[in-house]
Motif scaffolding. Structure first.
Motif, PDB file in Angstrom:
ATOM      1  N   GLU A  80      73.880  57.931   5.795  1.00 46.47           N
ATOM      2  CA  GLU A  80      73.949  56.583   6.353  1.00 46.47           C
ATOM      3  C   GLU A  80      75.231  56.424   7.146  1.00 46.47           C
ATOM      4  OE1 GLU A  80      73.318  53.320   3.779  1.00 46.47           O
ATOM      5  OE2 GLU A  80      71.538  54.206   2.861  1.00 46.47           O
ATOM      6  N   ILE A  81      75.185  55.574   8.162  1.00 46.38           N
ATOM      7  CA  ILE A  81      76.374  55.275   8.943  1.00 46.38           C
ATOM      8  C   ILE A  81      77.320  54.499   8.025  1.00 46.38           C
ATOM      9  CG2 ILE A  81      77.266  54.032  10.938  1.00 46.38           C
ATOM     10  CD1 ILE A  81      74.638  54.644  12.342  1.00 46.38           C
ATOM     11  N   PRO A  82      78.538  54.977   7.837  1.00 44.36           N
ATOM     12  CA  PRO A  82      79.409  54.393   6.817  1.00 44.36           C
ATOM     13  C   PRO A  82      79.944  53.001   7.135  1.00 44.36           C
ATOM     14  CG  PRO A  82      80.525  56.159   7.955  1.00 44.36           C
ATOM     15  CD  PRO A  82      79.115  56.154   8.438  1.00 44.36           C
ATOM     16  N   THR A  83      79.950  52.572   8.369  1.00 43.27           N
ATOM     17  CA  THR A  83      80.455  51.237   8.681  1.00 43.27           C
ATOM     18  C   THR A  83      79.408  50.189   8.375  1.00 43.27           C
ATOM     19  OG1 THR A  83      79.723  51.421  10.968  1.00 43.27           O
ATOM     20  CG2 THR A  83      81.982  52.074  10.505  1.00 43.27           C
ATOM     21  N   SER A  84      79.846  49.074   7.856  1.00 35.02           N
ATOM     22  CA  SER A  84      78.904  48.014   7.507  1.00 35.02           C
ATOM     23  C   SER A  84      78.606  47.105   8.700  1.00 35.02           C
ATOM     24  CB  SER A  84      79.468  47.167   6.366  1.00 35.02           C
ATOM     25  OG  SER A  84      80.685  46.561   6.778  1.00 35.02           O
TER      26      SER A  84
END
Length: 90
Positions: A80-84
């Protein structure tokens, strides 16, 4: 009135650097974003509260991709892309 009445939509690719959580290798990835730009004129025949909504709206981008595949040939796992941050106002 729906959002497509207010905005023009266009997909964009933005480069971002992420590290795979499995193999820890850092690479640049293309992340897809949907760019929504406000139309020049409001739609015809809209009510007063919809006109106010049109005036308050502004351009923004929504991230389409939620997961990426590692570019390391030995790993190739999805993460998953780590930035929220999935919405960015322009």
């Amino acid at each position: 009135m729906q959002e497509r009445d207010i905005f023009d939509e266009r997909q964009e690719l933005k480069k971002a650097s992420f590290a795979c959580p499995f193999c820890r290798q850092r690479n640049d990835y293309d992340v897809r974003w949907m760019k929504r730009t406000k139309k020049k004129q409001p739609p015809r025949g809209i009510a007063e509260h919809e006109r106010a909504r049109f005036e308050k709206s502004r351009d923004y981008m929504v991230r389409i991709d939620d997961q990426l595949m590692c570019k390391n040939m030995r790993c190739r796992k999805r993460f998953e892309i780590p930035t929220s941050q999935s919405v960015v106002f322009i």
